[in-house]
Write a protein that holds these residues in place. Structure first.
Motif, mmCIF file in Angstrom:
data_model
loop_
_atom_site.group_PDB
_atom_site.id
_atom_site.type_symbol
_atom_site.label_atom_id
_atom_site.label_comp_id
_atom_site.label_asym_id
_atom_site.label_seq_id
_atom_site.Cartn_x
_atom_site.Cartn_y
_atom_site.Cartn_z
ATOM 1 N N TYR A 14 -31.534 14.848 8.483
ATOM 2 C CA TYR A 14 -32.824 14.237 8.125
ATOM 3 C C TYR A 14 -33.948 14.921 8.914
ATOM 4 N N GLU B 203 -40.938 5.840 7.574
ATOM 5 C CA GLU B 203 -39.999 5.067 8.388
ATOM 6 C C GLU B 203 -38.625 5.147 7.726
ATOM 7 N N ILE C 212 -31.074 -6.008 1.375
ATOM 8 C CA ILE C 212 -32.008 -6.012 2.519
ATOM 9 C C ILE C 212 -33.405 -5.588 2.057
ATOM 10 N N LEU D 194 -30.413 7.537 1.967
ATOM 11 C CA LEU D 194 -31.286 8.630 2.435
ATOM 12 C C LEU D 194 -30.720 10.009 2.119
ATOM 13 N N ASN E 72 -29.664 5.882 10.014
ATOM 14 C CA ASN E 72 -28.254 6.215 10.202
ATOM 15 C C ASN E 72 -28.053 6.876 11.566
ATOM 16 N N GLY F 122 -32.413 3.273 -1.661
ATOM 17 C CA GLY F 122 -31.273 4.158 -1.949
ATOM 18 C C GLY F 122 -30.823 4.874 -0.681
ATOM 19 N N GLY G 216 -35.194 3.596 7.540
ATOM 20 C CA GLY G 216 -34.544 2.349 7.968
ATOM 21 C C GLY G 216 -35.553 1.212 8.002
ATOM 22 N N THR G 217 -35.730 0.549 6.851
ATOM 23 C CA THR G 217 -36.705 -0.554 6.743
ATOM 24 C C THR G 217 -36.168 -1.829 7.361
ATOM 25 N N PHE H 249 -37.820 3.639 3.947
ATOM 26 C CA PHE H 249 -36.576 3.925 3.219
ATOM 27 C C PHE H 249 -35.485 2.929 3.603
ATOM 28 N N GLY I 166 -31.427 1.657 2.321
ATOM 29 C CA GLY I 166 -30.289 1.887 1.433
ATOM 30 C C GLY I 166 -29.728 0.618 0.841
ATOM 31 N N SER I 167 -29.800 -0.491 1.556
ATOM 32 C CA SER I 167 -29.196 -1.720 1.069
ATOM 33 C C SER I 167 -30.166 -2.445 0.138
ATOM 34 N N THR J 272 -40.870 -4.028 11.527
ATOM 35 C CA THR J 272 -41.571 -2.898 12.144
ATOM 36 C C THR J 272 -42.521 -2.258 11.132
ATOM 37 N N LEU K 257 -33.525 -5.575 14.348
ATOM 38 C CA LEU K 257 -34.972 -5.356 14.367
ATOM 39 C C LEU K 257 -35.477 -4.872 15.729
ATOM 40 N N THR K 258 -36.469 -4.005 15.672
ATOM 41 C CA THR K 258 -37.074 -3.455 16.887
ATOM 42 C C THR K 258 -37.882 -4.542 17.596
HETATM 43 C C1 LIG Z 1 -31.778 -0.431 12.702
HETATM 44 S S1 LIG Z 1 -32.154 -0.911 11.074
HETATM 45 C C2 LIG Z 1 -33.883 -0.554 10.935
HETATM 46 C C3 LIG Z 1 -34.743 -1.490 11.720
HETATM 47 C C4 LIG Z 1 -36.213 -1.422 11.368
HETATM 48 N N1 LIG Z 1 -36.726 -0.073 11.534
HETATM 49 C C5 LIG Z 1 -36.980 -2.383 12.256
HETATM 50 O O1 LIG Z 1 -37.259 -2.032 13.401
HETATM 51 O O2 LIG Z 1 -37.311 -3.477 11.817
HETATM 52 C C6 LIG Z 1 -31.429 0.403 10.152
HETATM 53 C C7 LIG Z 1 -31.550 0.234 8.629
HETATM 54 O O3 LIG Z 1 -31.295 1.516 8.046
HETATM 55 C C8 LIG Z 1 -30.552 1.356 6.876
HETATM 56 N N2 LIG Z 1 -29.786 2.600 6.659
HETATM 57 C C9 LIG Z 1 -28.825 3.112 7.456
HETATM 58 N N3 LIG Z 1 -28.339 4.245 6.936
HETATM 59 C C10 LIG Z 1 -29.011 4.474 5.768
HETATM 60 C C11 LIG Z 1 -28.948 5.473 4.770
HETATM 61 N N4 LIG Z 1 -28.096 6.495 4.844
HETATM 62 N N5 LIG Z 1 -29.791 5.383 3.730
HETATM 63 C C12 LIG Z 1 -30.684 4.347 3.642
HETATM 64 N N6 LIG Z 1 -30.776 3.360 4.554
HETATM 65 C C13 LIG Z 1 -29.942 3.412 5.596
HETATM 66 C C14 LIG Z 1 -29.655 0.150 7.149
HETATM 67 O O4 LIG Z 1 -29.265 -0.483 5.938
HETATM 68 C C15 LIG Z 1 -30.543 -0.715 8.041
HETATM 69 O O5 LIG Z 1 -31.201 -1.701 7.290
#
Ligand SMILES: C[S@@+](CC[C@H](N)C(=O)[O-])C[C@H]1O[C@@H](n2cnc3c(N)ncnc32)[C@H](O)[C@@H]1O
Length: 259
Positions: free
Chosen positions: A193, A110, A139, A162, A184, A160, A112-113, A133, A135-136, A118, A87-88
């Motif tokens: 992206y 955004e 999460i 990205l 990512n 899903g 990467g949720t 967005f 993917g997991s 954030t 997390l940020t």
């Molecule tokens: C660094 S975290 C994001 C932190 C968030 N923005 C915050 O500050 O609270 C990165 C997130 O991106 C997701 N992620 C990474 N690659 C992805 C992809 N190709 N598609 C969807 N989600 C992806 C990961 O599962 C992870 O939960």
């Protein structure tokens, strides 16, 4: 992640850093004096309480790893571990929220949720819609529970990979005001992206790319993107990079530190 690489890029950042005396553009002077040098208070109490709760949460999730840890593998991770590592920090989340107000952003993306902390900071600007967005599946479920708990109606979760979801989302979408790229952290996806997103940007849009000095490949992606012909202004804040697209900015690049 190479520590040597990070040490070198930190020293380079420190050497090139400038203060307000070296900023000639009124746009960047405004940004620097109002947002970058503003002392950020201790975050929003209700969200920082949530962060603490998440950090101590021992629930185990099956997490698909789409990021730099390896494509598509499943790992068992506790919510606490994710909260402590992904997390940020609040200072940056507050800065991103400040940027939304400063630019009066309404359509926000955004990438990467994660657990949605954030996202919840960004969603404090209630006339903005945050398209986030993740993917997991496991999460994203925790994030959606957090959004429900916070009563935020201006967040839309797109679940899903990205690689598939982003272009499907962008196809029929209107112009985007603000993008936070924090998913990512690899060279190819970052470039891909960014390219997709540029189709929906306008001259007033802002794009933030997180972790630009995290690795050599992110460094390379950042250098290529910030020197792209569509980019007319950029700021290296070490943790992240900010891109501006207004031709009036005349190709300026700054190196600053967030206070
Ligand atoms: C660094 S975290 C994001 C932190 C968030 N923005 C915050 O500050 O609270 C990165 C997130 O991106 C997701 N992620 C990474 N690659 C992805 C992809 N190709 N598609 C969807 N989600 C992806 C990961 O599962 C992870 O939960």
């Amino acid at each position: 992640m190479s520590t040597l690489h990070q040490a070198k890029s930190f020293i380079r950042h420190w050497l090139y850093e400038v203060d307000d005396h070296s900023i000639h553009s009124p746009y960047f002077y405004d940004l620097y004096t109002k947002l970058v040098t503003r002392k950020h208070p201790d975050g929003l109490p209700v969200l920082e309480d949530l962060r603490r709760d998440l950090e101590s949460n021992k629930t185990v999730l099956d997490v698909e790893d789409f990021g730099s840890g390896g494509q598509g593998t499943i790992r068992k991770r506790t919510i606490g571990e994710i909260a402590r590592t992904s997390l940020t920090p609040y200072k940056w989340a507050m800065f991103f929220l400040d940027l939304l107000y400063h630019s009066n952003s309404k359509r926000v993306v955004e990438l990467g949720t994660s657990l949605g902390l954030t996202t919840l900071y960004l969603a404090q600007k209630t006339d903005a819609t945050i398209y986030t967005f993740e993917g997991s599946h496991a999460i994203a479920n925790v994030a959606m529970t957090n959004f429900e708990w916070a009563g935020k109606k201006n967040i839309k979760v797109i679940e899903g990979n990205l690689d598939q979801t982003l272009h499907r989302f962008l196809e029929p979408t209107d112009k985007i005001d603000f993008v936070l790229m924090d998913a990512n952290h690899r060279y190819v996806p970052t470039l891909e992206y960014y390219r997709l997103l540029t189709r929906r940007l306008k001259s007033s849009s802002l794009v933030v790319i997180d972790d630009i000095h995290r690795s050599e490949e992110m460094e390379k992606a950042w250098e290529e993107i910030r020197t792209d012909t569509l980019v007319y202004g950029s700021v290296d804040l070490y943790r992240c990079g900010l891109l501006c697209f207004d031709p009036a900015l005349n190709k300026q690049h700054y190196v600053w530190s967030l206070k």
